[in-house]
Enzyme design. Structure first.
Site, short mmCIF file in Angstrom:
data_model
loop_
_atom_site.label_atom_id
_atom_site.label_comp_id
_atom_site.label_asym_id
_atom_site.label_seq_id
_atom_site.Cartn_x
_atom_site.Cartn_y
_atom_site.Cartn_z
N HIS A 1 -13.05 -2.60 3.66
CA HIS A 1 -11.65 -2.99 3.77
C HIS A 1 -11.04 -2.52 5.10
O HIS A 1 -10.50 -3.34 5.85
CB HIS A 1 -10.84 -2.43 2.58
CG HIS A 1 -9.39 -2.78 2.62
ND1 HIS A 1 -8.68 -3.19 1.51
CD2 HIS A 1 -8.49 -2.78 3.63
CE1 HIS A 1 -7.43 -3.45 1.85
NE2 HIS A 1 -7.28 -3.20 3.12
N HIS B 1 -7.46 -2.54 9.90
CA HIS B 1 -8.76 -3.16 9.64
C HIS B 1 -9.55 -3.28 10.95
O HIS B 1 -9.83 -4.40 11.40
CB HIS B 1 -8.57 -4.56 9.05
CG HIS B 1 -7.69 -4.62 7.83
ND1 HIS B 1 -7.08 -5.79 7.39
CD2 HIS B 1 -7.35 -3.67 6.92
CE1 HIS B 1 -6.39 -5.55 6.30
NE2 HIS B 1 -6.51 -4.28 5.99
N GLU C 1 0.82 -1.22 0.00
CA GLU C 1 0.00 0.00 0.00
C GLU C 1 0.86 1.27 0.00
O GLU C 1 0.37 2.35 0.36
CB GLU C 1 -0.95 0.01 1.22
CG GLU C 1 -1.86 -1.19 1.35
CD GLU C 1 -2.89 -1.32 0.22
OE1 GLU C 1 -2.85 -0.55 -0.74
OE2 GLU C 1 -3.72 -2.23 0.34
N HIS D 1 -2.68 2.56 8.36
CA HIS D 1 -3.81 1.82 7.79
C HIS D 1 -4.04 0.56 8.62
O HIS D 1 -3.09 -0.10 9.02
CB HIS D 1 -3.50 1.45 6.33
CG HIS D 1 -4.42 0.40 5.77
ND1 HIS D 1 -5.78 0.59 5.67
CD2 HIS D 1 -4.18 -0.85 5.28
CE1 HIS D 1 -6.33 -0.50 5.12
NE2 HIS D 1 -5.38 -1.39 4.90
N GLU E 1 -17.52 12.99 22.41
CA GLU E 1 -16.28 13.67 22.07
C GLU E 1 -15.84 13.50 20.60
O GLU E 1 -14.84 14.08 20.19
CB GLU E 1 -15.17 13.24 23.02
CG GLU E 1 -15.57 13.63 24.44
CD GLU E 1 -14.44 13.68 25.43
OE1 GLU E 1 -13.36 13.16 25.13
OE2 GLU E 1 -14.66 14.25 26.50
P1 13P Z 1 0.77 -5.37 3.17
O1 13P Z 1 1.10 -6.68 3.86
O2 13P Z 1 1.34 -5.32 1.79
O3 13P Z 1 1.16 -4.19 4.03
O4 13P Z 1 -0.81 -5.31 2.98
C1 13P Z 1 -1.68 -5.40 4.07
C2 13P Z 1 -2.96 -4.69 3.85
O5 13P Z 1 -3.63 -4.33 4.79
C3 13P Z 1 -3.40 -4.42 2.47
O6 13P Z 1 -4.40 -3.45 2.44
ZN ZN Z 2 -5.59 -3.41 4.31
#
Ligand code: 13P
Ligand code: ZN
Length: 271
Positions: A210, A141, A116, A139, A169
């Site tokens: 995602h 999840h 990413e 980033h 808040e």
């Molecule tokens: P990477 O292992 O390449 O960092 O990817 C993980 C991920 O969350 C892809 O969106």
């Molecule tokens: Zn991801």
């Protein structure tokens, strides 16, 4: 030169990855972090005249030439970062041509930066244009944020408004709101460009079905933004199917934002 194990930027990264894993935001290799490091700080721990190898970026980032980043490796598990940073992380510098990365440290097993990187670097570029102090793109999840994606419209105003109403808040922590992208193929320059476009206006961007991206000056600020969205999404998922008896009204949201003096997105309120 001091041992890199003592570098505050490495400690920050190790602790953040461990915390994110502990919270269930980063299963397997899910998630990635990039941290912009000052040249002077990097020079205390690394020989900046020696690059281990060159890795093509896969996109053109001339504005970032010479900048140094600590970045998680692709395919690497967040649960392993703290114990083996040299395999799971890398320090890269964008080459003068704006097309390659020079590896200064890490990715010891021959690995490379996150898939990413386009979204990270394009977002760094976008956030630095708004705020020269921006250093972190994160980033992950997070479970409830992701769950909410399946039962709530994926639209900036509606998504932000719902989150603001979930905890008092929220509007103070992220008055600039949350940008939302539809489902898109990840790991591509296209999703990177779309993310960066949202990052011109938001420090938080949801990737439909995602995960989420956060941006900030420090690891704490960025982590805190995502943590607050995730908390609000959890409250939403715990209550969305129940009769609504009480709510935070729009006039109350406005009162909060004005009392705390934050520059909130006024067009995201209905009343
Ligand atoms: P990477 O292992 O390449 O960092 O990817 C993980 C991920 O969350 C892809 O969106
Ligand atoms: Zn991801």
């Amino acid at each position: 030169m001091k041992p890199i194990e003592q570098a505050p930027f490495l400690t920050e990264m190790r602790l953040s990855a461990a915390n994110m894993y502990r919270l269930g935001w980063d299963e397997r290799n899910g998630g990635n972090i990039s941290l912009l490091i000052d040249r002077e700080q990097a020079a205390e721990y690394l020989d900046l005249n020696q690059s281990l190898r060159t890795i093509p970026l896969g996109f053109y980032a001339p504005e970032l030439a010479g900048k140094i980043f600590l970045v998680t490796g692709t395919g690497k598990y967040f649960k392993n970062v703290a114990d083996d940073p040299e395999t799971n992380l890398g320090v890269i510098r964008v080459a003068p041509n704006g097309r390659d990365a020079e590896l200064l440290w890490g990715y010891r097993d021959g690995g490379r930066f996150t898939s990413e990187l386009p979204a990270h670097f394009m977002s760094h570029r976008a956030r630095l244009a708004v705020d020269a102090g921006n250093r972190v793109i994160m980033h992950c999840h997070p479970t409830h944020t992701l769950a909410m994606n399946y039962v709530h419209p994926l639209e900036d105003k509606a998504f932000t408004h719902t989150l603001w109403k979930m905890c008092t808040e929220c509007i103070v922590v992220f008055p600039d709101g949350v940008g939302v992208l539809p489902w898109m193929l990840c790991g591509t320059n296209e999703i990177g460009e779309a993310t960066a476009k949202k990052m011109a206006d938001y420090r938080l961007v949801v990737w439909g079905m995602h995960g989420i991206y956060g941006a900030g000056k420090t690891m704490d600020e960025t982590f805190g933004l995502i943590e607050t969205v995730e908390k609000a999404a959890q409250i939403y998922m715990l209550t969305a199917h129940l009769p609504r008896v009480n709510t935070i009204t729009d006039p109350q949201l406005r009162e909060l934002a004005e009392f705390f003096g934050v520059n909130y997105r006024k067009d995201f309120l209905d009343e």
